[in-house]
Motif scaffolding. Structure first.
Motif, PDB file in Angstrom:
ATOM      1  N   GLN A 256       0.843  -1.201   0.000  1.00 48.40           N
ATOM      2  CA  GLN A 256       0.000   0.000   0.000  1.00 48.40           C
ATOM      3  C   GLN A 256       0.876   1.248   0.000  1.00 48.40           C
ATOM      4  O   GLN A 256       1.841   1.342   0.756  1.00 48.40           O
TER       5      GLN A 256
ATOM      6  N   VAL B   2      -6.113   1.809  -7.540  1.00 50.50           N
ATOM      7  CA  VAL B   2      -5.973   3.114  -6.901  1.00 50.50           C
ATOM      8  C   VAL B   2      -7.326   3.526  -6.322  1.00 50.50           C
ATOM      9  O   VAL B   2      -8.337   3.565  -7.035  1.00 50.50           O
TER      10      VAL B   2
ATOM     11  N   ASP C  40      -9.682   6.428  -4.068  1.00 45.29           N
ATOM     12  CA  ASP C  40      -9.710   7.881  -3.921  1.00 45.29           C
ATOM     13  C   ASP C  40      -9.830   8.320  -2.464  1.00 45.29           C
ATOM     14  O   ASP C  40     -10.303   9.409  -2.157  1.00 45.29           O
TER      15      ASP C  40
ATOM     16  N   THR D 275      -5.005   9.755  -2.320  1.00 44.75           N
ATOM     17  CA  THR D 275      -5.171   8.527  -3.094  1.00 44.75           C
ATOM     18  C   THR D 275      -4.354   7.434  -2.410  1.00 44.75           C
ATOM     19  O   THR D 275      -3.275   7.695  -1.869  1.00 44.75           O
TER      20      THR D 275
ATOM     21  N   THR E  64      -2.833   3.594  -3.192  1.00 47.08           N
ATOM     22  CA  THR E  64      -2.568   2.625  -4.255  1.00 47.08           C
ATOM     23  C   THR E  64      -2.222   1.270  -3.648  1.00 47.08           C
ATOM     24  O   THR E  64      -1.316   1.168  -2.808  1.00 47.08           O
TER      25      THR E  64
ATOM     26  N   GLU F  80       0.438   5.655  -0.109  1.00 43.08           N
ATOM     27  CA  GLU F  80      -0.505   6.770   0.031  1.00 43.08           C
ATOM     28  C   GLU F  80       0.117   8.045  -0.512  1.00 43.08           C
ATOM     29  O   GLU F  80       1.313   8.304  -0.328  1.00 43.08           O
TER      30      GLU F  80
ATOM     31  N   LYS G 153     -10.661   4.972  -7.750  1.00 40.12           N
ATOM     32  CA  LYS G 153     -10.510   6.236  -8.488  1.00 40.12           C
ATOM     33  C   LYS G 153     -10.938   6.026  -9.946  1.00 40.12           C
ATOM     34  O   LYS G 153     -10.594   5.031 -10.586  1.00 40.12           O
TER      35      LYS G 153
ATOM     36  N   THR H 242      -0.949  -2.528  -4.549  1.00 45.46           N
ATOM     37  CA  THR H 242      -0.283  -3.348  -5.556  1.00 45.46           C
ATOM     38  C   THR H 242      -0.334  -4.807  -5.107  1.00 45.46           C
ATOM     39  O   THR H 242       0.257  -5.172  -4.077  1.00 45.46           O
TER      40      THR H 242
ATOM     41  N   GLN I 110      -9.470   2.924 -12.366  1.00 39.06           N
ATOM     42  CA  GLN I 110      -8.043   2.739 -12.101  1.00 39.06           C
ATOM     43  C   GLN I 110      -7.772   1.373 -11.459  1.00 39.06           C
ATOM     44  O   GLN I 110      -7.343   1.251 -10.297  1.00 39.06           O
TER      45      GLN I 110
END
Length: 554
Positions: free
Chosen positions: A89, A173, A175, A99, A101, A91, A146, A103, A161
């Motif tokens: 993770q 991703v 939001d 946001t 993210t 930020e 997002k 992975t 996303q």
């Protein structure tokens, strides 16, 4: 959330220890043939459309998501990596917007036909879920991703996303901060992976049927089981998937029997046709309820009376409050059955807040259900009617209460309308409709009052409350409050879990203070498994897992 991700690795050891402990009190299920009943024949085995318990239970055995839910011998559940071998993770805050993210690095796994499970399979499945053309009720699971709103508005799903960096890496991703993303979105049947080529091939061969209906044995799956046969409308047979990446401690085969009623399901259990059964009939629930120490498992739903806030009549909050005060929830819960409880808020019991308890149990009292104060509440309701300019309830004319027609809903509607008549002199006529008819009236705003089960696509208080923001498609009462909208935005960006929960409690209190709806009751449920077996569990969201069932030692 970062702590949650770090705990995933730590949880692997306790999970292994629990498995060892379970092995000490139960025999391996390898070679076992298990028969179960988890409701009626599924309406769909398409992950984005399956809404019933039976369908979602079957899907939980056929497919595996990024994360998976497991339970120890005490029934306590944990979320562990599934198709995702690991997850990171990151930020970022830019111009005040946050946001997050994720992975996901996928493990080396194969579909039942031997092809590799790839990140692209998740991208296809998630874009298909989010696409408004599919009309899935679970699409809002991805509303935290997002680009979701832009993708739906333009019908360009590439704006969502969710991307495949390569075959083994999926990037998502969000939001904002959503503590429930890994635990709820990434374990839901609706977000399970699908192979685009398989869906297209089966769709071309299915004719007028849905792509999965022609021959379920042709489904290509990545979970612990595959379909091997069926007797349409009666049963579905699953066999262990030889290409599944993990060892299979549970049954070699599972046969799902379908029942048209709780009574029929119970007869299958009593005749020993099945060894696990849901739902239980009222007769059995009443037997269980006779034990003062028994309590039903909470269902994540609240049955509520909705007020059409855009109508000239119910735009007046005083009128909405008067009708809310005149409701005797204890009486309605008795009508609803042995496993029903008077609603204590909009969020039902069973929604977690922290390790100490659930959201409902840790909330302040929002609804007064004390029997001794009911008459005083009715007096206050009559005073509110007078303040609103009505000398008596009869001045309101004849109103309609719409509801989905079935036995329990009909009985509750009759009792509720009688309460309003007796307490306030308001004449409300109950009118039962089909699901399509009810939803059509609600979405068109062509109703006065309506009864509706309020659910959420994920087991988090935020998911029960986010639907009531201004302009939300699921805001069927057209409730608008700038203060409420602001609170929900703060919640979406909150990094501190304790502060987030405090805001969620405030948001629920504000929603009920404005009387956009009146929660009536919540329902519990129960199921049974033979005492000779162990390892089955019910996900709090409703579906069951039988893949780890083993035989207890004598």
């Amino acid at each position: 959330m970062k702590q949650f991700i770090k705990r995933l690795t730590a949880l692997l050891l306790p999970a292994a220890l629990c498995a060892a402990l379970l092995a000490g009190c139960a025999k391996d299920g390898e070679g076992m043939s298990l028969s179960v009943c988890a409701g009626s024949a599924p309406d769909s085995l398409d992950p984005i459309y399956a809404e019933d318990v039976g369908g979602q239970t079957i899907l939980a055995h056929l497919y595996e998501n990024l994360m998976r839910v497991t339970a120890d011998s005490t029934g306590k559940t944990s979320v562990l990596p599934g198709m995702a071998k690991s997850v990171d993770q990151e930020e970022e805050t830019k111009d005040g917007a946050i946001t997050v993210t994720y992975t996901f690095r996928l493990r080396s796994a194969r579909w039942s036909d031997g092809q590799s499970v790839t990140a692209g399979d998740f991208v296809y499945a998630w874009q298909r879920l989010a696409n408004p053309a599919t009309g899935s009720r679970y699409a809002d699971l991805l509303s935290v991703v997002k680009g979701y709103q832009e993708a739906r508005a333009t019908k360009d799903m590439s704006l969502l996303q969710v991307t495949a960096k390569n075959d083994n890496t999926l990037v998502v991703v969000l939001d904002g901060h959503y503590d429930w993303f890994l635990k709820e979105v990434c374990t839901s049947p609706a977000t399970m992976p699908l192979r685009q080529d398989v869906v297209q091939k089966l769709k071309a061969a299915s004719g007028d049927k849905s792509w999965w209906e022609g021959d379920p044995a042709q489904l290509v799956t990545n979970g612990p089981y595959t379909v091997t046969g069926q007797e349409e409308g009666r049963l579905l047979r699953l066999e262990s998937n030889s290409r599944y990446y993990a060892a299979q401690p549970g049954p070699q085969s599972i046969t799902f029997h379908f029942a048209g009623s709780a009574e029929e399901a119970w007869s299958l259990y009593e005749s020993k046709t099945v060894d696990a059964v849901w739902p239980l009939p009222d007769v059995r629930l009443n037997e269980l309820a006779a034990d003062p120490e028994w309590s039903p498992l909470p269902e994540l739903a609240t049955y509520a009376a909705l007020f059409n806030c855009t109508s000239e009549l119910f735009s007046d909050p005083a009128l909405r409050e008067a009708l809310s005060l005149a409701i005797d929830r204890n009486a309605l819960a008795q009508v609803a059955g042995a496993a029903a409880l008077p609603a204590a808020g909009m969020v039902p019991p069973g929604v977690p807040e922290n390790e100490e308890g659930d959201f409902r149990a840790l909330s302040a009292v929002l609804l007064d259900n004390a029997p001794e104060s009911y008459e005083e509440r009715c007096r206050q309701a009559r005073a509110l009617l007078e303040e609103a300019g009505y000398n008596s309830g009869a001045d309101l004319g004849e109103l309609e209460f719409l509801y989905l027609e079935n036995g329990v809903n009909s009985a509750v509607a009759q009792a509720l309308c009688q309460q309003w008549q007796e307490a306030l002199g308001v004449r409300v006529v109950p009118k039962g409709l089909t699901e399509r008819g009810l939803m059509s009236a609600l979405r068109a705003g062509e109703y006065d009052l309506a009864g509706r089960i309020l659910t959420a696509s994920a087991n988090d208080a935020e998911c029960f409350l986010m639907s009531w923001t201004s302009g939300n498609r699921e805001n069927l009462v057209n409730y608008e409050s700038s203060a409420y909208d602001t609170l929900m935005k703060i919640i979406a960006s909150a990094a501190d879990g304790t502060a987030r929960m405090g805001c969620l409690h405030d948001a629920e209190a504000l929603l009920l203070m404005n009387h956009a709806m009146a929660p009536l009751y919540t329902r519990g449920t129960a199921w049974e498994l033979r005492e000779t077996l162990a390892g089955a569990f019910r996900d709090p969201r409703g579906w069951f897992s039988f893949s780890n069932v083993v035989t207890r030692q004598a």
